[in-house]
Design a protein around this motif. Structure first.
Motif, PDB file in Angstrom:
ATOM      1  N   THR A   1       3.067  12.607  -1.731  1.00 34.77           N
ATOM      2  CA  THR A   1       3.766  13.777  -2.277  1.00 34.77           C
ATOM      3  C   THR A   1       3.471  15.043  -1.499  1.00 34.77           C
ATOM      4  OG1 THR A   1       1.935  14.393  -3.748  1.00 34.77           O
ATOM      5  CG2 THR A   1       3.556  12.805  -4.605  1.00 34.77           C
ATOM      6  N   TYR A   2       2.408  15.048  -0.708  1.00 32.51           N
ATOM      7  CA  TYR A   2       1.917  16.257  -0.036  1.00 32.51           C
ATOM      8  C   TYR A   2       1.409  17.300  -1.018  1.00 32.51           C
ATOM      9  CZ  TYR A   2       3.824  14.664   4.463  1.00 32.51           C
ATOM     10  OH  TYR A   2       4.086  13.952   5.619  1.00 32.51           O
ATOM     11  N   GLY A   3       1.121  16.874  -2.258  1.00 33.52           N
ATOM     12  CA  GLY A   3       0.427  17.779  -3.164  1.00 33.52           C
ATOM     13  C   GLY A   3      -0.929  18.144  -2.593  1.00 33.52           C
ATOM     14  N   LEU A   4      -1.529  17.175  -1.911  1.00 36.00           N
ATOM     15  CA  LEU A   4      -2.698  17.426  -1.073  1.00 36.00           C
ATOM     16  C   LEU A   4      -2.161  17.674   0.326  1.00 36.00           C
ATOM     17  CD1 LEU A   4      -5.686  17.483  -0.341  1.00 36.00           C
ATOM     18  CD2 LEU A   4      -5.685  14.982  -0.330  1.00 36.00           C
ATOM     19  N   GLY A   5      -2.005  18.965   0.666  1.00 42.22           N
ATOM     20  CA  GLY A   5      -1.414  19.338   1.941  1.00 42.22           C
ATOM     21  C   GLY A   5      -2.366  20.135   2.798  1.00 42.22           C
ATOM     22  N   TYR A   6      -1.827  20.754   3.816  1.00 43.32           N
ATOM     23  CA  TYR A   6      -2.676  21.450   4.777  1.00 43.32           C
ATOM     24  C   TYR A   6      -3.471  22.593   4.150  1.00 43.32           C
ATOM     25  CZ  TYR A   6      -2.042  19.325   9.348  1.00 43.32           C
ATOM     26  OH  TYR A   6      -2.130  18.471  10.428  1.00 43.32           O
ATOM     27  N   PHE A   7      -2.888  23.319   3.218  1.00 43.49           N
ATOM     28  CA  PHE A   7      -3.641  24.392   2.562  1.00 43.49           C
ATOM     29  C   PHE A   7      -4.836  23.804   1.816  1.00 43.49           C
ATOM     30  CE2 PHE A   7      -4.631  27.081  -1.086  1.00 43.49           C
ATOM     31  CZ  PHE A   7      -4.807  28.317  -0.480  1.00 43.49           C
ATOM     32  N   GLU A   8      -4.602  22.729   1.073  1.00 44.99           N
ATOM     33  CA  GLU A   8      -5.689  22.105   0.313  1.00 44.99           C
ATOM     34  C   GLU A   8      -6.746  21.510   1.238  1.00 44.99           C
ATOM     35  OE1 GLU A   8      -2.387  22.891  -2.167  1.00 44.99           O
ATOM     36  OE2 GLU A   8      -2.409  21.604  -0.376  1.00 44.99           O
TER      37      GLU A   8
ATOM     38  N   GLY B   1       2.989  25.747   0.835  1.00 47.62           N
ATOM     39  CA  GLY B   1       3.843  26.465  -0.102  1.00 47.62           C
ATOM     40  C   GLY B   1       3.751  25.862  -1.489  1.00 47.62           C
ATOM     41  N   ASP B   2       4.655  26.274  -2.368  1.00 44.16           N
ATOM     42  CA  ASP B   2       4.725  25.764  -3.735  1.00 44.16           C
ATOM     43  C   ASP B   2       4.831  24.241  -3.707  1.00 44.16           C
ATOM     44  OD1 ASP B   2       5.408  25.049  -6.329  1.00 44.16           O
ATOM     45  OD2 ASP B   2       6.745  26.762  -6.624  1.00 44.16           O
ATOM     46  N   VAL B   3       4.000  23.552  -4.495  1.00 43.54           N
ATOM     47  CA  VAL B   3       4.022  22.080  -4.477  1.00 43.54           C
ATOM     48  C   VAL B   3       5.381  21.532  -4.867  1.00 43.54           C
ATOM     49  CG1 VAL B   3       1.540  21.772  -4.836  1.00 43.54           C
ATOM     50  CG2 VAL B   3       3.053  21.996  -6.815  1.00 43.54           C
ATOM     51  N   ALA B   4       6.142  22.282  -5.675  1.00 41.77           N
ATOM     52  CA  ALA B   4       7.469  21.824  -6.093  1.00 41.77           C
ATOM     53  C   ALA B   4       8.474  21.901  -4.953  1.00 41.77           C
ATOM     54  CB  ALA B   4       7.970  22.648  -7.281  1.00 41.77           C
ATOM     55  N   GLU B   5       8.126  22.614  -3.886  1.00 42.15           N
ATOM     56  CA  GLU B   5       9.051  22.782  -2.771  1.00 42.15           C
ATOM     57  C   GLU B   5       8.576  22.065  -1.511  1.00 42.15           C
ATOM     58  OE1 GLU B   5       9.930  26.898  -2.178  1.00 42.15           O
ATOM     59  OE2 GLU B   5      10.518  27.222  -4.262  1.00 42.15           O
ATOM     60  N   ARG B   6       7.571  21.228  -1.620  1.00 36.36           N
ATOM     61  CA  ARG B   6       7.120  20.481  -0.454  1.00 36.36           C
ATOM     62  C   ARG B   6       7.984  19.240  -0.267  1.00 36.36           C
ATOM     63  NH1 ARG B   6       0.468  21.038  -1.051  1.00 36.36           N
ATOM     64  NH2 ARG B   6       0.503  23.295  -1.503  1.00 36.36           N
ATOM     65  N   ARG B   7       8.210  18.892   0.976  1.00 36.34           N
ATOM     66  CA  ARG B   7       9.073  17.752   1.303  1.00 36.34           C
ATOM     67  C   ARG B   7       8.230  16.473   1.316  1.00 36.34           C
ATOM     68  NH1 ARG B   7      13.878  17.926   4.059  1.00 36.34           N
ATOM     69  NH2 ARG B   7      13.376  20.009   4.849  1.00 36.34           N
ATOM     70  N   ALA B   8       8.413  15.637   0.310  1.00 32.86           N
ATOM     71  CA  ALA B   8       7.637  14.398   0.226  1.00 32.86           C
ATOM     72  C   ALA B   8       7.978  13.472   1.395  1.00 32.86           C
ATOM     73  CB  ALA B   8       7.910  13.710  -1.104  1.00 32.86           C
ATOM     74  N   ASN B   9       7.118  12.507   1.650  1.00 32.96           N
ATOM     75  CA  ASN B   9       7.292  11.624   2.802  1.00 32.96           C
ATOM     76  C   ASN B   9       6.700  10.267   2.483  1.00 32.96           C
ATOM     77  OD1 ASN B   9       7.876  10.751   5.385  1.00 32.96           O
ATOM     78  ND2 ASN B   9       6.515  12.194   6.430  1.00 32.96           N
ATOM     79  N   TRP B  10       7.038   9.269   3.265  1.00 39.34           N
ATOM     80  CA  TRP B  10       6.362   7.985   3.192  1.00 39.34           C
ATOM     81  C   TRP B  10       5.461   7.869   4.412  1.00 39.34           C
ATOM     82  CZ3 TRP B  10       7.477   4.366   7.107  1.00 39.34           C
ATOM     83  CH2 TRP B  10       8.618   4.646   7.891  1.00 39.34           C
ATOM     84  N   ASN B  11       4.500   6.958   4.340  1.00 40.84           N
ATOM     85  CA  ASN B  11       3.629   6.815   5.511  1.00 40.84           C
ATOM     86  C   ASN B  11       3.649   5.387   6.035  1.00 40.84           C
ATOM     87  OD1 ASN B  11       1.668   5.191   4.177  1.00 40.84           O
ATOM     88  ND2 ASN B  11       0.519   6.965   3.494  1.00 40.84           N
ATOM     89  N   ARG B  12       3.088   5.230   7.207  1.00 45.58           N
ATOM     90  CA  ARG B  12       3.172   3.932   7.893  1.00 45.58           C
ATOM     91  C   ARG B  12       2.328   2.869   7.222  1.00 45.58           C
ATOM     92  NH1 ARG B  12      -0.241   1.837  11.480  1.00 45.58           N
ATOM     93  NH2 ARG B  12       1.509   1.069  12.723  1.00 45.58           N
ATOM     94  N   TRP B  13       1.564   3.236   6.184  1.00 48.80           N
ATOM     95  CA  TRP B  13       0.790   2.239   5.459  1.00 48.80           C
ATOM     96  C   TRP B  13       1.579   1.672   4.292  1.00 48.80           C
ATOM     97  CZ3 TRP B  13      -2.519   0.875   8.730  1.00 48.80           C
ATOM     98  CH2 TRP B  13      -3.127   1.805   9.578  1.00 48.80           C
ATOM     99  N   GLY B  14       2.844   2.087   4.168  1.00 50.93           N
ATOM    100  CA  GLY B  14       3.754   1.397   3.257  1.00 50.93           C
ATOM    101  C   GLY B  14       3.905   1.981   1.882  1.00 50.93           C
ATOM    102  N   TYR B  15       3.541   3.253   1.682  1.00 48.45           N
ATOM    103  CA  TYR B  15       3.746   3.861   0.373  1.00 48.45           C
ATOM    104  C   TYR B  15       4.076   5.339   0.538  1.00 48.45           C
ATOM    105  CZ  TYR B  15      -1.207   5.247   0.895  1.00 48.45           C
ATOM    106  OH  TYR B  15      -2.405   5.761   1.346  1.00 48.45           O
ATOM    107  N   HIS B  16       4.285   6.020  -0.591  1.00 46.01           N
ATOM    108  CA  HIS B  16       4.743   7.413  -0.565  1.00 46.01           C
ATOM    109  C   HIS B  16       3.582   8.392  -0.694  1.00 46.01           C
ATOM    110  CE1 HIS B  16       9.157   6.846  -0.757  1.00 46.01           C
ATOM    111  NE2 HIS B  16       8.813   5.677  -1.276  1.00 46.01           N
TER     112      HIS B  16
END
Length: 807
Positions: free
Chosen positions: A287-294, A270-285
């Motif tokens: 944005t999911y700007g690079l997401g499944y569609f990309e 969806g719209d990058v402004a509406e994606r739910r950001a997350n942190w990962n187990r490697w210790g940083y954040h």
């Protein structure tokens, strides 16, 4: 002391003349059809591979969603909502910055920046430092966008500027600001100069409370011109590998450190402004700007089949506490897998197919495979949940091929479960020493051809030196020989920012903000992917070996333990007593007590103590040992060069279920021979290890347990046929440290040309590429004379590729 354990030193010793390898290729005897999907890529957001890497966004923490990442890593605790941002004031301007959640942009993007401007002066606001500074290229265009609102509705304009570290303007534009409601504004600006340390500043001369969110700066020049696109050189380096599939979004990050941060694909579309950001187990954040569609779009752009990986209701087993979705709540997780297939392939009038079309891709992506799970442990919880996913996918989309997981390590603990589920293929992962890869070229020779196919989804030899790459090449020749069962293979990890690397063992491509480095491992992947062929041809290999080339197991001796308290006495080397009071402990709690040498820390794992005496090429090392308490047995260390490089006889290992000789190379261990067996607590045993060049014998109470003879050092050879070009593709791999001479003969076919191009990757075994020397190791091309029977050199530590056209 001579470094016996330099990687691959066991493969060969000095020889007076080059040994000969006789290779006969039976052109008229194809042995296996090679999968069209054999070589591909695996991407995981590790080492800052996505944000700050492949994803072209230049602003860090663009939506103010950073916070300290859970876990014990101190670097992960540095994050906060204003990370990478700082206040800017010009003239007598004054303002304060605060991140708020009162009136968010949307329910997924809950934080935003409030700039309280007391005096606008010549401009007050905020600037972003990017990922260690923003890279700009003179004359290039950049798309800046942001969301804004004035709480009092004034709508004063915003000045957006790119500046260098000294504040000099490199590009600027003015954007209209929102009133009381959020408004998106954007413009394209052009950089006036090159800069590696630029900042993006947003200021206003207005006064009051200015709210900002989703402040973005993306180059207009992205891979394939995509608007929310990828960094050109990094993406092109993937396309240049000629990948046939692309596995994403990662391994361990797919199922998360816990259920809280599992990668849910629906959060990334969806719209990058509406994606739910997350942190990962490697210790940083992330944005999911690079997401499944990309990811799907990238697959299309580089000609690779998409291979998405989905969690199966359990968290990463390597990070406690182990978490599982309650079985009565597994439904939505299973539905995620089904919905993903609809997103990729569904019609535009379906719920998720419609979203794909709205994002700009009405045509289906043509997804053929789905990966369920990643490196899960062999637990009842996994065994209970996995079948739900298999059943649902098969019912909704029977044509989708399901790839299961074999678990971590060459022992493939989950493979039997995958057989019972009758999956298309099973994903196995291992990170082993170069020696392991060379010695296991025949790993798949005896696999059950009626079982699920094999996907070697993650592998690497723990290093980016030439010797690592050549060892991996040798292993790939075995994969091609067994291409009827090994359907896919991909190296891991893919990318590493040289300034922000969590996985230091090995990475395929290194980069910083301006440079890209292709490792020797990269060139091996490229050579095999571009010279694969369609059929593996029956090939006979005869390699003459000199006895003096056998390895010697010389070095220091000692003892050790794993999760066990032990005692030893009467240690002798070649009949001479050893005094444990002179030994050097490496971990654990070693000491002399009541005439015995004891290690009493039952919790210590893999701790050793080394005697100062050293064994020669032929030696007998013996002692008496007693298990005091704990889970396993005792370790007899021999052939020790240093605390990271040695052999040990593991007596009563693996929960006191088997005995094995293990080899440790640079801290990485693997068994070279093993058998079932155990020992009793509080009983004395007589243990003896006898070594000679190429041979190790181990005795327990006088009875022979192991008689290991070092296998003949093997070159790697792959002979395949390219149906389209009519060529025999010959790949010759010499992982040893000595030059060899190959005599190649073709049976059942005739070579058309008198000479062909030869691509050769060779050099010093320890050679590597770096930011400073990116081209230190790379393939070269020359001409080689050929015929139906011809000689060709196989230099030490080399990979050679020849394409022989047939009449």
């Amino acid at each position: 002391m001579r470094r016996l354990f330099a990687i691959l030193a066991l493969l060969t010793c000095a020889a007076a003349t080059a040994q000969q390898v006789d290779i006969t290729v039976h052109v008229d005897q194809p042995a296996a059809e090679i999968s069209p999907h054999l070589y591909g890529l695996f991407f995981e957001d590790i080492n800052f591979s996505a944000d700050g890497g492949l994803y072209a966004e230049l602003v860090q923490n663009r939506s103010f969603e950073y916070y300290p990442v859970p876990g014990g890593n101190p670097l992960s605790q540095r994050y906060h909502p204003l990370y990478a941002w700082e206040r800017v004031t010009h003239g007598d301007a004054a303002c304060e910055l605060q991140v708020e959640k009162g009136i968010p942009l949307n329910r997924n993007n809950t934080s935003y920046l409030a700039v309280r401007v007391r005096r606008g002066g010549e401009g007050a606001g905020v600037q972003n430092l990017g990922f260690d500074g923003i890279r700009l290229d003179k004359g290039d265009e950049y798309r800046v966008s942001l969301y804004s609102r004035w709480e009092d509705g004034r709508g004063a304009p915003l000045q957006v500027e790119l500046v260098d570290a000294d504040g000099k303007s490199l590009a600027s534009t003015e954007l209209e600001a929102g009133g009381r409601d959020w408004r998106k504004s954007e413009a394209v600006i052009t950089a006036k100069a090159n800069c590696d340390d630029a900042r993006l500043a947003v200021t206003t001369t207005g006064r009051g409370k200015l709210c900002l969110d989703m402040i973005s700066l993306l180059p207009v020049k992205t891979f394939k011109g995509r608007e929310n696109g990828l960094r050109v050189d990094l993406a092109q380096s993937l396309a240049d590998l000629n990948p046939k599939f692309f596995r994403f979004p990662g391994g361990c990050i797919a199922h998360g450190q816990g259920l809280e941060n599992v990668y849910r694909w629906k959060d990334s579309v969806g719209d990058v402004a509406e994606r739910r950001a997350n942190w990962n187990r490697w210790g940083y954040h992330q944005t999911y700007g690079l997401g499944y569609f990309e990811y799907f779009q990238l697959c299309e752009d580089i000609g690779a089949t998409p291979l998405p990986v989905l969690p199966v209701g359990v968290s990463c087993g390597f990070t406690p506490p182990y978490q599982c979705v309650p079985i009565e709540e597994i439904g939505p997780w299973v539905q995620d897998a089904v919905d993903l297939i609809e997103f990729a392939n569904g019609p535009v009038d379906s719920k998720w197919g419609k979203l794909r079309a709205e994002m700009g891709h009405p045509e289906p992506f043509g997804m053929e495979f789905i990966c369920l799970g990643n490196e899960e442990h062999d637990t009842p919880e996994f065994a209970e949940r996995f079948p739900y996913f298999v059943e649902a996918v098969r019912k909704a989309y029977p044509d989708i091929k399901i790839i299961g997981t074999s678990g971590l390590g060459p022992g493939i603990p989950l493979y039997r479960q995958m057989q019972r589920q009758d999956v298309y293929s099973s994903d196995e992962h291992y990170y082993e020493s170069p020696d392991w890869f060379v010695q296991h070229q025949d790993r798949f020779d005896d696999f059950d051809r009626n079982a699920p196919k094999i996907f070697v989804g993650e592998y690497a030899s723990r290093g980016n030196r030439l010797q690592n790459a050549v060892a991996e090449a040798a292993y790939l020749t075995g994969i091609e020989r067994n291409a009827d069962i090994v359907d896919m293979a991909c190296y891991a990890p893919l990318f590493a920012d040289v300034n922000h690397t969590q996985w230091n063992a090995a990475n395929l491509i290194h980069f910083d903000k301006r440079n890209l480095v292709k490792t020797p491992n990269y060139y091996v992947q490229q050579l095999f992917a571009k010279n694969k062929g369609d059929q593996f041809l029956t090939t006979d290999i005869e390699q003459k070996i000199n006895q003096q080339d056998l390895p010697e197991y010389a070095g220091a001796v000692g003892v050790g333990s794993w999760s066990t308290a032990v005692a030893v006495r009467n240690a002798r080397l070649n009949g001479e007593p050893l005094d444990p009071s002179d030994w050097t402990a490496h971990g654990g709690d070693f000491g002399v007590q009541d005439g015995e040498y004891r290690q009493t820390d039952e919790q210590a794992q893999g701790v050793i103590s080394i005697a100062p005496a050293e064994a020669g090429a032929e030696a007998t090392y013996e002692l008496e040992a007693r298990k005091l308490s704990g889970a396993e047995g005792v370790l007899l260390v021999f052939g020790c060069d240093d605390p990271e490089n040695y052999f040990w006889w593991n007596v009563g290992g693996w929960g006191n279920t088997q005995h094995a000789i293990e080899h440790c190379v640079d801290g990485s261990k693997y068994a070279i021979i093993e058998t079932r067996g155990s020992i009793e607590t509080d009983r004395w045993y007589k243990l003896r290890v006898e070594t000679e060049p190429g041979r190790i014998r181990c005795y327990l109470d006088g009875e022979l347990v192991h008689d290991y003879q070092h296998p003949t050092p093997k070159v790697g050879v792959s002979s395949t046929f390219d149906k389209q070009t009519g060529e025999v593709i010959l790949k010759l791999v010499n992982p040893s440290t000595e030059d060899l001479k190959a005599q190649v003969s073709l049976s059942g076919g005739k070579v058309q040309a008198k000479s062909v191009d030869s691509i050769l990757l060779t050099g010093s075994p320890s050679a590597a590429n770096s930011i400073e020397e990116p081209d230190n190791v790379e393939p070269t091309t020359s001409q080689v004379d050929v015929s139906d029977s011809f000689a060709v050199d196989m230099p030490a530590s080399s990979v050679r590729v020849l394409r022989l056209p047939l009449e």
